[in-house]
Design an enzyme around this catalytic site. Structure first.
Site, PDB file in Angstrom:
ATOM      1  N   ASN A  58     -21.931 -12.375   0.485  1.00  0.00           N
ATOM      2  CA  ASN A  58     -21.844 -11.366  -0.570  1.00  0.00           C
ATOM      3  C   ASN A  58     -20.564 -10.567  -0.373  1.00  0.00           C
ATOM      4  OD1 ASN A  58     -22.913 -10.270  -2.867  1.00  0.00           O
ATOM      5  ND2 ASN A  58     -24.879  -9.764  -1.925  1.00  0.00           N
ATOM      6  N   PHE A 118     -19.629  -5.957  -4.636  1.00  0.00           N
ATOM      7  CA  PHE A 118     -19.223  -7.361  -4.633  1.00  0.00           C
ATOM      8  C   PHE A 118     -18.517  -7.768  -5.924  1.00  0.00           C
ATOM      9  CE2 PHE A 118     -23.796  -6.992  -5.690  1.00  0.00           C
ATOM     10  CZ  PHE A 118     -23.694  -7.200  -7.058  1.00  0.00           C
ATOM     11  N   TYR A 155      21.076 -12.348 -22.162  1.00  0.00           N
ATOM     12  CA  TYR A 155      20.048 -11.525 -21.537  1.00  0.00           C
ATOM     13  C   TYR A 155      19.572 -12.084 -20.195  1.00  0.00           C
ATOM     14  CZ  TYR A 155      19.418  -8.894 -25.907  1.00  0.00           C
ATOM     15  OH  TYR A 155      19.598  -8.101 -26.999  1.00  0.00           O
TER      16      TYR A 155
END
Length: 500
Positions: free
Chosen positions: A194, A326, A277
């Site tokens: 977990n 979690f 650019y």
């Protein structure tokens, strides 16, 4: 030696353990917290209290009470049933990082595991035993359940590991290292799976690779500036200071350092008034990508030291509380952000590659060919870069905006953070290849422009790069050159790239 405390793990320490093979150990104070937390779990079991994750089922089955004599079997069954990952295994660097992050999280003392569990994770790291963990199968909300279950399998002697260059059954590595499987006790199975350590580990390795690539993109861009006789005025300090973004100013400063004594750069009006650019806006674009990297680093280092278990054991308050730490949403957002920021480095790199090979945009032989017509030169390298850039656009679609309910709708909103992290890692591999292509093209263009006129720092880089990809005098299998350049960029020391 890297000392884990549960509170101060950094990305730099991850780099030391994973890439520099530093050993790991634990601070004494952390062991004390772990033991106190475990005592709380033992007390709950002895007193017959009903607490989620200790003596109940999981997810939608959390209302099912488990008999005392079945608690150990409950933990093993949890691991066996949840080890449902699919797909290719994670690279060893990521799987080892999962072990490191899980150990660090358990050391915070909120998970209730015995010290032996953490000691086994440390043994994995220090002995080079790396769990085989499938990449796919996590929703990134109830923790990375499937990936972390494959990690937990190896602790109980099941599953497979990478060991001394081989993929072997865990029991075989245990025999060679004289280790015994560990029988999980109350809470330990759930505590191992977990958490957000899979997505965070992917993110940590992705970040470390991305940071290096961001520096590499600047020196490779500097090669291109010299090859195209770019206008150095665009990097003038005051331009960037008046906009105010620190990252933009830092990129411009590093470019100026790289090109400080170049005889190939020009001033505005000498050859043209302005560059395109992809040259002129390098600080603005690359600087914005650095902003995303800084954001990602901050979130990863918080998560690496976070308690993401459920339930959490607060020993001092004598409470065991279920929550939702979690849930991977913070990392899911960070990984999606990383995907976009790194994709842009490839986008602008591919445009610079086009300016290097397109005869309508420069004064070089078409496609930098040694014999245009008879030999195609670097024409198709730009195709490959364009293909990767396009693929990145698909991978950069945010995973965090998706959610599929699971566990009979108990877990009804999920983060997809592990998917976001996996895609970020894929994008970063593509970015490196795009930069490798730009580098090869820039090296060849500089052959025509005049290597002797290069700046000191870029020439040093050029000379090292030429050891990897020699001068092109005729057509050859360029995919081999790209592969070699890619491998070199992945290994090149970071200190060489910071303009120090």
């Amino acid at each position: 030696m890297v000392i884990l405390t549960g509170d101060d793990l950094t990305l730099d320490k991850v780099r030391q353990v994973i890439f520099e093979k530093e050993q790991v150990d634990v601070s004494p104070a952390s062991w004390e917290r772990v033991e106190e937390s475990r005592n709380t779990v033992d007390s709950i079991v002895q007193n017959g209290e009903i607490v989620y994750g200790i003596n109940t089922g999981f997810g939608k089955l959390s209302d099912v009470k488990i008999k005392d004599q079945d608690v150990k079997e409950l933990q093993k069954n949890l691991i066996l049933s949840h080890a449902s990952g699919v797909g290719e295994p994670f690279p060893e660097t990521i799987a080892k990082t999962i072990c490191l992050l899980r150990a660090n999280a358990l050391l915070k003392g909120y998970s209730g595991v015995r010290p032996v569990i953490i000691e086994r994770l440390l043994q994995f790291i220090n002995l080079g035993i790396v769990p085989v963990i499938p990449q796919q199968g996590s929703l990134g909300a109830s923790g990375d359940l499937a990936p972390l279950s494959h990690l937990a399998l190896t602790i109980i002697g099941e599953g497979e590991v990478f060991y001394k260059g081989e993929r072997v059954p865990t029991c075989k590595a245990y025999q060679r290292e004289e280790l015994e499987p560990i029988q999980l006790e109350a809470k330990e199975g759930l505590a191992l799976i977990n958490g957000t350590q899979a997505m965070t580990a992917i993110g940590a390795i992705a970040y470390l690779e991305a940071e290096k690539l961001a520096y590499q993109s600047e020196i490779i861009a500097s090669l291109t500036i010299e090859a195209l006789q770019g206008i150095i005025d665009a990097f003038y300090e005051s331009i960037h200071r008046v906009r105010g973004y620190v990252e933009q100013m830092e990129v411009a400063k590093r470019i100026r350092q790289y090109l400080s004594d170049s005889h190939l750069t020009t001033r505005q009006g000498e050859k043209r008034v302005q560059d395109a650019y992809s040259i002129r806006c390098i600080p603005q674009v690359h600087g914005a990508s650095w902003q995303t990297l800084n954001y990602v680093k901050e979130k990863l280092e918080i998560e690496m030291n976070a308690a993401t278990d459920n339930p959490l054991i607060f020993t001092e308050e004598d409470k065991v509380i279920s929550g939702g730490n979690f849930h991977g949403q913070p990392i899911a957002f960070a990984m999606d952000f990383l995907k976009i920021g790194m994709s842009e480095l490839a986008n602008i790199s591919e445009r610079r590659t086009e300016r290097l090979v397109n005869p309508q945009l420069n004064d070089f032989p078409p496609f930098l060919s040694p014999d245009p017509g008879l030999q195609s030169g670097l024409m198709i390298l730009q195709y490959s870069a364009a293909s990767l850039v396009s693929e990145n656009k698909t991978l950069a679609h945010p995973a965090s905006v998706d959610s599929i309910p699971s566990s009979a709708n108990q877990e009804d909103h999920v983060s997809m953070g592990t998917t976001a992290a996996r895609h970020a890692y894929e994008i970063i591999q593509n970015v490196r290849t795009c930069l490798a292509i730009e580098c090869i093209c820039a090296l060849q263009a500089l052959e025509y422009r005049g290597v002797d006129k290069m700046a000191s720092m870029t020439k040093q880089f050029y000379e090292e790069a030429r050891k990897i990809v020699p001068k092109i005098s005729r057509d050859r299998i360029f995919s081999k050159d790209i592969e070699r350049m890619n491998g070199w960029l992945k290994k090149i020391p970071l200190f060489f790239l910071k303009g120090d």
